[in-house]
Design an enzyme around this catalytic site. Structure first.
Site, PDB file in Angstrom:
ATOM      1  N   ASP A 265       1.062  -1.122  -0.072  1.00 21.41           N
ATOM      2  CA  ASP A 265       0.089   0.106  -0.042  1.00 21.41           C
ATOM      3  C   ASP A 265       1.007   1.384   0.051  1.00 21.41           C
ATOM      4  O   ASP A 265       1.231   1.638   0.950  1.00 21.41           O
ATOM      5  CB  ASP A 265      -0.887   0.097   1.235  1.00 21.41           C
ATOM      6  CG  ASP A 265      -1.649   1.172   1.201  1.00 21.41           C
ATOM      7  OD1 ASP A 265      -1.734   2.028   0.435  1.00 21.41           O
ATOM      8  OD2 ASP A 265      -2.580   1.395   2.501  1.00 21.41           O
ATOM      9  N   LYS A 272       1.640   8.035   0.176  1.00 20.01           N
ATOM     10  CA  LYS A 272       2.186   7.983   1.779  1.00 20.01           C
ATOM     11  C   LYS A 272       3.368   8.702   1.915  1.00 20.01           C
ATOM     12  O   LYS A 272       4.220   8.659   1.018  1.00 20.01           O
ATOM     13  CB  LYS A 272       2.061   6.699   2.422  1.00 20.01           C
ATOM     14  CG  LYS A 272       0.857   5.938   2.396  1.00 20.01           C
ATOM     15  CD  LYS A 272       1.066   4.597   3.315  1.00 20.01           C
ATOM     16  CE  LYS A 272      -0.273   3.974   3.405  1.00 20.01           C
ATOM     17  NZ  LYS A 272      -0.947   4.342   4.482  1.00 20.01           N
ATOM     18  N   ASP A 283       0.180  -5.021   4.700  1.00 18.80           N
ATOM     19  CA  ASP A 283      -1.178  -4.515   4.450  1.00 18.80           C
ATOM     20  C   ASP A 283      -2.034  -5.825   4.125  1.00 18.80           C
ATOM     21  O   ASP A 283      -3.254  -5.358   3.727  1.00 18.80           O
ATOM     22  CB  ASP A 283      -1.167  -3.375   3.334  1.00 18.80           C
ATOM     23  CG  ASP A 283      -2.506  -2.465   3.868  1.00 18.80           C
ATOM     24  OD1 ASP A 283      -3.055  -2.508   5.204  1.00 18.80           O
ATOM     25  OD2 ASP A 283      -2.737  -1.703   3.077  1.00 18.80           O
ATOM     26  N   ASP A 342      -5.638   6.402  -0.641  1.00 18.98           N
ATOM     27  CA  ASP A 342      -5.070   5.846   0.420  1.00 18.98           C
ATOM     28  C   ASP A 342      -6.165   5.094   1.335  1.00 18.98           C
ATOM     29  O   ASP A 342      -5.598   4.121   2.109  1.00 18.98           O
ATOM     30  CB  ASP A 342      -4.023   6.618   1.332  1.00 18.98           C
ATOM     31  CG  ASP A 342      -3.035   5.927   2.185  1.00 18.98           C
ATOM     32  OD1 ASP A 342      -3.151   4.629   1.946  1.00 18.98           O
ATOM     33  OD2 ASP A 342      -2.552   6.537   3.014  1.00 18.98           O
ATOM     34  N   ARG A 346     -11.216  -0.538   2.202  1.00 21.36           N
ATOM     35  CA  ARG A 346     -12.573  -0.514   2.008  1.00 21.36           C
ATOM     36  C   ARG A 346     -12.831  -0.690   0.814  1.00 21.36           C
ATOM     37  O   ARG A 346     -14.317  -1.161   0.444  1.00 21.36           O
ATOM     38  CB  ARG A 346     -12.969   0.500   2.838  1.00 21.36           C
ATOM     39  CG  ARG A 346     -12.722   2.218   2.074  1.00 21.36           C
ATOM     40  CD  ARG A 346     -12.872   3.305   2.995  1.00 21.36           C
ATOM     41  NE  ARG A 346     -11.781   3.306   4.026  1.00 21.36           N
ATOM     42  CZ  ARG A 346     -11.700   4.346   4.882  1.00 21.36           C
ATOM     43  NH1 ARG A 346     -12.796   5.275   5.049  1.00 21.36           N
ATOM     44  NH2 ARG A 346     -10.881   4.559   5.780  1.00 21.36           N
TER      45      ARG A 346
HETATM   46  N1  BES Z   1      -3.318   0.338   5.221  1.00 14.04           N
HETATM   47  C1  BES Z   1      -3.309   1.528   5.706  1.00 14.04           C
HETATM   48  C2  BES Z   1      -3.933   1.551   7.140  1.00 14.04           C
HETATM   49  C3  BES Z   1      -2.703   1.525   8.217  1.00 14.04           C
HETATM   50  C4  BES Z   1      -2.238   2.641   8.348  1.00 14.04           C
HETATM   51  C5  BES Z   1      -2.539   0.285   9.020  1.00 14.04           C
HETATM   52  C6  BES Z   1      -0.841   2.650   9.244  1.00 14.04           C
HETATM   53  C7  BES Z   1      -1.268   0.320   9.588  1.00 14.04           C
HETATM   54  C8  BES Z   1      -0.619   1.469  10.116  1.00 14.04           C
HETATM   55  C9  BES Z   1      -4.737   2.053   4.943  1.00 14.04           C
HETATM   56  O1  BES Z   1      -4.811   1.640   3.682  1.00 14.04           O
HETATM   57  C10 BES Z   1      -4.997   3.442   5.104  1.00 14.04           C
HETATM   58  O2  BES Z   1      -3.904   4.092   4.408  1.00 14.04           O
HETATM   59  N2  BES Z   1      -5.615   4.187   5.838  1.00 14.04           N
HETATM   60  C11 BES Z   1      -5.784   5.707   5.805  1.00 14.04           C
HETATM   61  C12 BES Z   1      -7.174   6.129   5.683  1.00 14.04           C
HETATM   62  C13 BES Z   1      -7.472   7.524   5.512  1.00 14.04           C
HETATM   63  C14 BES Z   1      -6.953   7.916   4.131  1.00 14.04           C
HETATM   64  C15 BES Z   1      -8.902   7.729   5.615  1.00 14.04           C
HETATM   65  C16 BES Z   1      -5.079   5.990   7.107  1.00 14.04           C
HETATM   66  O3  BES Z   1      -5.480   5.222   7.855  1.00 14.04           O
HETATM   67  O4  BES Z   1      -4.410   6.957   7.305  1.00 14.04           O
HETATM   68 ZN    ZN Z   2      -4.143  -0.246   3.303  1.00 13.65          ZN
HETATM   69 MN    MN Z   3      -3.990   2.824   2.370  1.00 12.32          MN
END
Ligand code: BES
Ligand code: ZN
Ligand code: MN
Length: 503
Positions: A265, A272, A283, A342, A346
């Site tokens: 990811d 990111k 991920d 990101d 979902r």
């Molecule tokens: N895979 C990440 C979630 C994640 C982040 C898991 C850090 C473990 C550590 C997910 O796909 C993601 O990037 N989520 C975003 C959502 C946001 C853009 C609403 C997040 O949590 O920053």
């Molecule tokens: Zn993710």
């Molecule tokens: Mn993500």
């Protein structure tokens, strides 16, 4: 690793032969019936101020007087709970790690007998200590500890049977946990969607699961456009993995497990920051855990039907990548505006949840490293758990407690859904920063047309820092949950009643 049980009087541990004798002691004083040589070594250490009967205290004694074993490891568990016992054993095993101990024998003294649960966690603690990641290392010595003998007190009549049951369950769960750790630890260039698909096929051959691995064409036909929209920025082909285990009656509705399988990811166009981005190879921790659970089920053969679904792809930026503002029609027909590429987990899960409808499931549980917000809320101790009904929530909580793979229930109030409104689609893929794990769960709930639970394992699937690596969670929780579902008399009775009515 080889596990055995051996009946031994706890007042005669001196004659036990092993490279190390581990004695885990519950309570604040030495039990009366404890072997004299062990007791005197412990008393000496207490007198010298080197050891106390307090939680977390561990001491190794070399060439202990009067003992056959060349090493004695004392570990105080404080409370006599399984949790405390497992932690104490883990402390003792850490003491002998990397030493010349190939065979350890462990006695749990001062406990209220030896339960199946304690035996299960002895295996889990030992296997956790023995796991070594080797796949991409030219030199990584294997763990030396190869055999553990669980000593059962002669006077404890139930112990032998409990130990055997517990050891078998522990071994099956540990095999699932190790598989999940191994898949998640492998880098993104090796643990690709294609690799995962092949591994599940292999697992199917070994255990007799029916496995189908769908490619891009097949998921296009199904209308999984949100899943495809995440995958389209990457050159790595997507996979949608479907595995079935039929252990119950044909008429019985299956449990469906769905695992997020993002093999890397990057964030996509909403890329990111660079620091720590390597950890986004983890991920696919949700996918790894449902596959590991499938393996445990293959070994334990519970009487239930199970379907495992894994949508798997990379989330990458490119000229073909989905862009912020793009609107995509999901398999459910609901349109989704991608406000942040990101928030991809979902998007692959929602199509998988819609796909799950065809199985007329008894319950669906999805497992995902979904949000950084969940890491902030619960840290690495408990996974976030969401459920549409209280009974299901209770079952997941107690499965987590039994497995020592804890979760915590989070809310699903409709007010949390407000932020997902947008002028340009039926819903947006992100709300604000506040309550980020909850709003992600609310997004998923829009696609769950059945009894449903969601586990956000973003904080629990792997560890960072010097201990960086996958944990294999929540294989333990899920396995216990499934065993509970298989043993549920109420549901079975309901179904046979329904069948009788039809006839
Ligand atoms: N895979 C990440 C979630 C994640 C982040 C898991 C850090 C473990 C550590 C997910 O796909 C993601 O990037 N989520 C975003 C959502 C946001 C853009 C609403 C997040 O949590 O920053
Ligand atoms: Zn993710
Ligand atoms: Mn993500």
């Amino acid at each position: 690793m080889d596990f055995r049980t051996q009946s031994a009087s706890f007042d005669a541990l001196a004659s036990v032969s092993a490279d190390a004798l581990i004695v885990v002691i519950a309570g604040s004083s030495l039990p009366k019936n404890l072997d004299k040589a062990v007791a005197s070594a412990a008393q000496d250490a207490i007198k010298l101020g080197d050891f106390e009967l307090k939680t977390g205290q561990v001491l190794s004694v070399m060439r202990p007087q009067g003992l056959k074993a060349p090493r004695l490891v004392l570990a105080a568990s404080g409370a006599g709970t399984v949790k405390a016992a497992r932690a104490a054993l883990a402390g003792a095993l850490a003491q002998v790690k990397g030493r010349g101990v190939a065979h350890a024998a462990a006695a749990f003294v001062g406990f209220d007998g030896l339960s199946a649960s304690l035996a299960e966690h002895v295996v889990l603690a030992a296997r956790e200590a023995a796991y070594v990641y080797r796949h991409t290392k030219a030199s990584a010595p294997a763990a030396k500890l190869a055999k553990l003998t669980l000593l059962t007190d002669k006077g404890d009549l139930e112990a032998g049977k409990a130990a055997k049951t517990g050891l078998a369950l522990g071994a099956a769960i540990a095999n699932g946990v190790d598989m999940a750790r191994e898949f998640a630890n492998r880098p993104g260039n090796i643990a690709t969607p294609t690799f995962l698909g092949e591994q599940v096929k292999q697992l199917g051959k070994e255990y007799g699961f029916k496995v189908e691995v769908l490619d891009r064409k097949a998921v296009e036909k199904l209308g999984m456009n949100t899943f495809i929209s995440v995958a389209q920025g990457s050159d790595e082909p997507l996979r949608f993995i479907v595995a079935r285990y039929d252990g119950g009656a044909k008429t019985e509705a299956p449990v469906v497990l769905v695992g997020k399988g993002i093999t890397f990811d990057s964030g996509g166009i909403s890329i990111k920051p660079g620091a720590g981005m390597d950890e986004m190879k983890f991920d696919m921790g949700g996918a790894a855990s449902v596959i590991g659970t499938l393996r445990a089920v293959g070994e334990l053969k519970p009487k239930l039907n199970l379907v495992v679904l894994v949508p798997s792809c990379e989330n990458m930026p490119s000229g073909r990548a989905v862009k912020p503002g793009d609107v995509v029609t999901s398999m459910s027909g609901q349109t989704i505006e991608n406000l942040n590429t990101d928030a991809e987990g979902r998007l692959i899960l929602c199509d998988a949840l819609t796909y799950a409808e065809r199985f007329k499931p008894a319950v669906v549980v999805d497992v995902a490293t979904l949000t950084g917000a969940c890491v902030i809320a619960l840290g690495g101790v408990r996974s976030g758990m969401y459920a549409t009904d209280d009974e299901l929530a209770g079952e997941l909580l107690s499965a987590g407690d039994a497995a020592l793979d804890l979760c915590w229930r989070m809310p699903l109030d409709d007010e949390y859904e407000e932020g997902l409104k947008t002028n340009f689609a039926d819903l947006a893929n992100v709300a604000g920063r506040e309550g980020g794990s909850i709003t992600a769960a609310k997004f998923l709930q829009r696609f769950a047309k059945y009894r449903w639970a969601h586990l956000d394992i973003a904080g629990t699937a792997w560890k960072s820092g010097s201990a960086k690596g996958a944990t294999g969670r929540p294989v333990g929780l899920l396995t216990h949950f499934l065993l509970g579902q298989a043993a549920k008399p109420a549901a079975k009775a309901d179904k046979s009643a329904a069948k009788a009515q039809k006839a």
